[in-house]
Scaffold this active site. Structure first.
Site, PDB file in Angstrom:
ATOM      1  N   LYS A  42       0.857  -1.180   0.000  1.00 57.02           N
ATOM      2  CA  LYS A  42       0.000   0.000   0.000  1.00 57.02           C
ATOM      3  C   LYS A  42       0.895   1.232   0.000  1.00 57.02           C
ATOM      4  O   LYS A  42       1.703   1.435   0.905  1.00 57.02           O
ATOM      5  CB  LYS A  42      -0.914   0.006   1.224  1.00 57.02           C
ATOM      6  N   ARG A  58     -10.658  10.158   1.615  1.00 57.05           N
ATOM      7  CA  ARG A  58     -10.562  10.851   2.905  1.00 57.05           C
ATOM      8  C   ARG A  58     -11.772  11.726   3.163  1.00 57.05           C
ATOM      9  O   ARG A  58     -12.127  11.972   4.313  1.00 57.05           O
ATOM     10  CB  ARG A  58      -9.242  11.625   2.958  1.00 57.05           C
ATOM     11  N   ARG A 117       1.017  10.131   5.922  1.00 57.68           N
ATOM     12  CA  ARG A 117       1.212   8.717   6.243  1.00 57.68           C
ATOM     13  C   ARG A 117       2.427   8.122   5.544  1.00 57.68           C
ATOM     14  O   ARG A 117       2.580   6.899   5.480  1.00 57.68           O
ATOM     15  CB  ARG A 117      -0.057   7.936   5.883  1.00 57.68           C
ATOM     16  N   GLU A 139       7.581  -6.799   1.433  1.00 56.99           N
ATOM     17  CA  GLU A 139       6.399  -6.606   2.272  1.00 56.99           C
ATOM     18  C   GLU A 139       5.423  -7.773   2.112  1.00 56.99           C
ATOM     19  O   GLU A 139       4.854  -8.271   3.084  1.00 56.99           O
ATOM     20  CB  GLU A 139       5.707  -5.290   1.910  1.00 56.99           C
ATOM     21  N   LYS A 196      -2.227  -1.594  -3.636  1.00 60.54           N
ATOM     22  CA  LYS A 196      -3.071  -0.394  -3.615  1.00 60.54           C
ATOM     23  C   LYS A 196      -2.180   0.833  -3.738  1.00 60.54           C
ATOM     24  O   LYS A 196      -1.200   0.928  -2.996  1.00 60.54           O
ATOM     25  CB  LYS A 196      -3.858  -0.355  -2.299  1.00 60.54           C
ATOM     26  N   SER A 227     -10.185   5.572  -4.794  1.00 62.99           N
ATOM     27  CA  SER A 227     -11.121   6.677  -4.982  1.00 62.99           C
ATOM     28  C   SER A 227     -10.678   7.669  -6.044  1.00 62.99           C
ATOM     29  O   SER A 227     -11.497   8.173  -6.818  1.00 62.99           O
ATOM     30  CB  SER A 227     -11.334   7.397  -3.654  1.00 62.99           C
ATOM     31  N   TYR A 275     -15.400   0.745  -6.764  1.00 61.67           N
ATOM     32  CA  TYR A 275     -16.675   1.376  -6.415  1.00 61.67           C
ATOM     33  C   TYR A 275     -17.722   1.160  -7.505  1.00 61.67           C
ATOM     34  O   TYR A 275     -18.895   1.445  -7.291  1.00 61.67           O
ATOM     35  CB  TYR A 275     -16.452   2.870  -6.160  1.00 61.67           C
TER      36      TYR A 275
END
Length: 361
Positions: A229, A239, A251, A268, A283, A309, A348
């Protein structure tokens, strides 16, 4: 057979020449000199032919629908940066989930928007918290017809908007956060979740969650880890949707750096698998297709990709301005993600696309 024997007139070109053909017949016609004999366009000549030979096929069951449920609202709240997406009430969430099931969507992943937030994200594991209540609703409404999943993180629940607990200096405390993640996993399991998806990018999060679930008797609940990610600019609309923008900083200290090579992503992923992940995720999706392909080639567990998004918002905005064909572009982006190696895709558009795929056979 020697070069001088065999059928008369069969020349060095591998066919009958003009002077050496079969008597009484015209010579076989071939492509003019300099033109290709191999013509890939032959298999592209019509829609039915293209459909028959297609070898990258989306299926409704490959799709996972992210859904937001908000505490303390009586009507769905539209998300301005994501046209067509809303923060659901518990009742409209049930209805939308039923529609996803009817369309054949494979899974739902739930994000909660609590009415009250605090430094430790207390609502995240409150048995009466919005996600726990909504999970129970979904189990009652659509249980058995779709995989009911939940995001497992703290950013939607903390008043500072970060994915973990903070030290006195304001840094995210990795190891203290792991204990909270285990508590959240147990709360979601008690509410009926069928798969948890930790997205916080804390070191050791999969092991901590696996230990908590197993210790609580939930050995059968799988973990889909957000393994690769990235700290991405494509998260902006989310957000707004989850009301989780960091109140300070960003972040980048715990999400992956986009400027690192594929090797870090594979590390990872390997760490998460060693800790007990049952599936892994990349992601965002479109800007990281190279990462997705490398991960898919390296593992033998299901690989997910999240069409985030910002990817959704860009297509919707361009289509609203008449700059592109909306439906065609949606399907093209999802096909490219699947072609790059994603077994399942969080999008979505899941319900809409499932309907389109069903209508096209």
């Amino acid at each position: 057979m020697s070069g001088t024997g065999g059928l008369a007139g069969f020349g060095a070109t591998g066919g009958f020449g003009v002077s050496g053909g079969i008597p009484g017949r015209l010579p076989a016609a071939g492509p003019p000199a300099g033109f290709p004999a191999a013509r890939p366009r032959r298999l592209r000549r019509g829609a039915a032919l293209r459909r028959m030979v297609a070898d990258v096929r989306l299926h409704p069951a490959d799709l996972i629908l992210p859904m937001f449920v908000r505490e303390g609202v009586s009507e769905p709240v539209p998300i301005s940066s994501m046209p067509g997406v809303v923060q659901h009430t518990r009742s409209t969430l049930r209805k939308a989930a039923a529609e996803a099931v009817s369309a054949g969507v494979g899974g739902i992943i739930l994000f909660g928007v609590p009415e009250h937030k605090d430094a430790r994200g207390s609502a995240a594991d409150d048995p009466a918290g919005i996600v726990q209540l909504a999970l129970a609703d979904l189990v009652s409404e659509v249980g058995g017809g779709i995989v009911i999943m939940a995001d497992l993180c703290l950013d939607e629940y903390t008043d500072h908007g970060h994915c973990g607990l903070l030290t006195a200096a304001g840094d995210v405390d990795n190891d203290a956060t792991l204990e909270r993640y285990g508590q959240i996993a147990l709360a979601q399991a008690a509410a009926g979740v069928e798969m948890v998806a930790p997205s916080g990018m804390m070191d050791g999060q999969v092991a901590a969650i696996r230990a908590a679930l197993d210790g609580g008797g939930h050995t059968d609940i799988p973990i889909m880890a957000y393994s690769a990610k990235y700290a991405s600019g494509f998260y902006g609309p989310f957000r707004e949707a989850a009301l989780c923008a960091p109140q300070f900083g960003d972040r980048a200290g715990y999400q992956q750096d986009p400027a690192r090579s594929v090797g870090e992503a594979l590390r990872e992923v390997a760490l998460d698998l060693a800790e007990g992940a049952d599936a892994v995720m990349v992601k965002p999706a479109l800007a990281y297709l190279d990462i997705l392909r490398a991960v898919a080639d390296a593992v033998d567990v299901p690989v997910a990709a999240y069409q985030v998004s910002g990817e959704y918002a860009m297509v919707e905005a361009a289509a609203a301005n008449g700059w592109l064909d909306r439906e065609r572009t949606i399907l093209e982006t999802l096909t490219s993600i699947h072609r790059a190696g994603a077994d399942v895709i969080l999008t979505y558009w899941a319900t809409e696309v499932a309907g389109l795929l069903a209508s096209r056979g």
